[in-house]
Design a protein around this motif. Structure first.
Motif, PDB file in Angstrom:
ATOM      1  N   ALA A   1       1.084  -1.202  -0.221  1.00  0.00           N
ATOM      2  CA  ALA A   1      -0.009   0.115  -0.232  1.00  0.00           C
ATOM      3  C   ALA A   1       0.814   1.175  -0.222  1.00  0.00           C
ATOM      4  O   ALA A   1       0.503   2.939  -0.412  1.00  0.00           O
TER       5      ALA A   1
ATOM      6  N   SER B   1      -6.850   2.972   3.451  1.00  0.00           N
ATOM      7  CA  SER B   1      -6.979   1.740   2.962  1.00  0.00           C
ATOM      8  C   SER B   1      -7.142   0.681   4.193  1.00  0.00           C
ATOM      9  O   SER B   1      -7.513   1.911   5.553  1.00  0.00           O
TER      10      SER B   1
ATOM     11  N   GLU C   1      -6.828   0.225  -1.611  1.00  0.00           N
ATOM     12  CA  GLU C   1      -6.948  -1.583  -1.316  1.00  0.00           C
ATOM     13  C   GLU C   1      -7.617  -1.158   0.267  1.00  0.00           C
ATOM     14  O   GLU C   1      -7.220  -1.017   1.185  1.00  0.00           O
TER      15      GLU C   1
ATOM     16  N   VAL D   1      -6.483  -9.320  -1.631  1.00  0.00           N
ATOM     17  CA  VAL D   1      -6.204  -7.802  -1.688  1.00  0.00           C
ATOM     18  C   VAL D   1      -7.069  -7.837  -2.861  1.00  0.00           C
ATOM     19  O   VAL D   1      -7.815  -8.563  -3.144  1.00  0.00           O
TER      20      VAL D   1
ATOM     21  N   ASP E   1      -9.539  -4.120  -4.014  1.00  0.00           N
ATOM     22  CA  ASP E   1      -9.545  -3.009  -4.659  1.00  0.00           C
ATOM     23  C   ASP E   1     -10.733  -1.885  -5.401  1.00  0.00           C
ATOM     24  O   ASP E   1     -11.682  -3.089  -5.452  1.00  0.00           O
TER      25      ASP E   1
ATOM     26  N   ARG F   1      -8.013  -8.072  -6.598  1.00  0.00           N
ATOM     27  CA  ARG F   1      -6.672  -8.487  -7.467  1.00  0.00           C
ATOM     28  C   ARG F   1      -6.177  -9.703  -7.055  1.00  0.00           C
ATOM     29  O   ARG F   1      -5.485  -9.959  -7.899  1.00  0.00           O
TER      30      ARG F   1
ATOM     31  N   THR G   1      -1.465 -13.515  -4.250  1.00  0.00           N
ATOM     32  CA  THR G   1      -0.890 -12.437  -3.761  1.00  0.00           C
ATOM     33  C   THR G   1       1.137 -12.837  -3.238  1.00  0.00           C
ATOM     34  O   THR G   1       1.588 -14.012  -3.517  1.00  0.00           O
TER      35      THR G   1
END
Length: 256
Positions: free
Chosen positions: A22, A140, A181, A188, A190, A201, A229
């Motif tokens: 982030a 975030s 995010e 994760v 967005d 994401r 990720t």
């Protein structure tokens, strides 16, 4: 998509890396992480790809070193009185990562109460600084326990302002409003969709898309291909395990 090669990286460490991202290339702005994993993430970013990031001792000092979680800083860069802190907030020069008791598909967040405002079933933290945070600087979110009780169709009270409400309020609300995010223990997310609604994401290794969809209480935008990720590098793992969190506090927030 096949799963990454099995290694010793824990779920908590994937979450740390996701939180750190982030602040990638953030420049000289103030990082305000809330929670253990975001705190480790901000310190990891500072030590790797965001060296200009400003960190505080959690009170009124800017620190010049990156101590282990729970340890005092040894280097002080400056004083950050409340007035100056508010100036950073109001001009978009801070990126905060908050928690969320509830969050909806537009990014509206609730940390105040559960249930009807007149007769809530649960009293939580209160609105706190969430409206100011979300309208004045990038915000975030970190959710350590992803479930339909947190990712809800409609929050019971709006504390942090989402994309739909910011747009309805007009330019004064959208000038600095941005939700880069949302990180949970599953993946994760967005808001990179035409309607600024939540999109998956990436997913953490060991987690399926179906598990994430089932744990989310609203329609989630899911791309045809959802990557994992990213893996932490060997140096990032060393920093997490030996420098930033040698006591393994991260695993209390996200159990292996």
């Amino acid at each position: 998509m096949s799963s990454p090669t099995t290694n010793t990286t824990t779920r908590a460490e994937y979450c740390v890396v996701a939180c750190a991202e982030a602040w990638r290339d953030a420049g000289e702005i103030l990082a305000s992480p809330m929670g253990t994993v975001p705190t480790i993430g901000a310190r990891l970013a500072k030590l790797t790809f965001a060296p200009d990031l400003l960190l505080t001792d959690g009170e009124a000092l800017l620190i010049g070193d990156v101590p282990a979680v729970g340890a005092p800083a040894e280097v002080t860069e400056g004083w950050l009185p409340y007035r100056q802190h508010l100036a950073l907030v109001a001009t978009g020069r801070r990126h905060v990562m908050m928690g969320a008791s509830q969050i909806d598909r537009h990014g509206n967040q609730n940390i105040s109460c559960i249930g009807d405002w007149a007769h809530p079933s649960r009293q939580l933290l209160g609105v706190r600084g969430a409206p100011v945070n979300t309208l004045n600087n990038p915000t975030s979110y970190w959710v350590p326990k992803h479930s339909p009780r947190v990712f809800v169709a409609h929050v019971d009270m709006v504390c942090g302002v989402g994309y739909d409400r910011a747009a309805a309020a007009g330019p004064s609300a959208t000038r600095y409003h941005r939700i880069p995010e949302v990180v949970s223990n599953l993946g994760v997310f967005d808001f990179a969709t035409p309607g600024r609604t939540m999109r998956l994401r990436s997913r953490h290794p060991g987690v399926t898309v179906d598990e994430i969809v089932a744990a989310t209480g609203f329609p989630l935008t899911v791309p045809d291909e959802v990557p994992y990720t990213r893996e932490p590098t060997a140096d990032e793992l060393r920093l997490i395990r030996e420098v930033i969190d040698p006591g393994g506090i991260r695993d209390r927030e996200v159990p292996a």
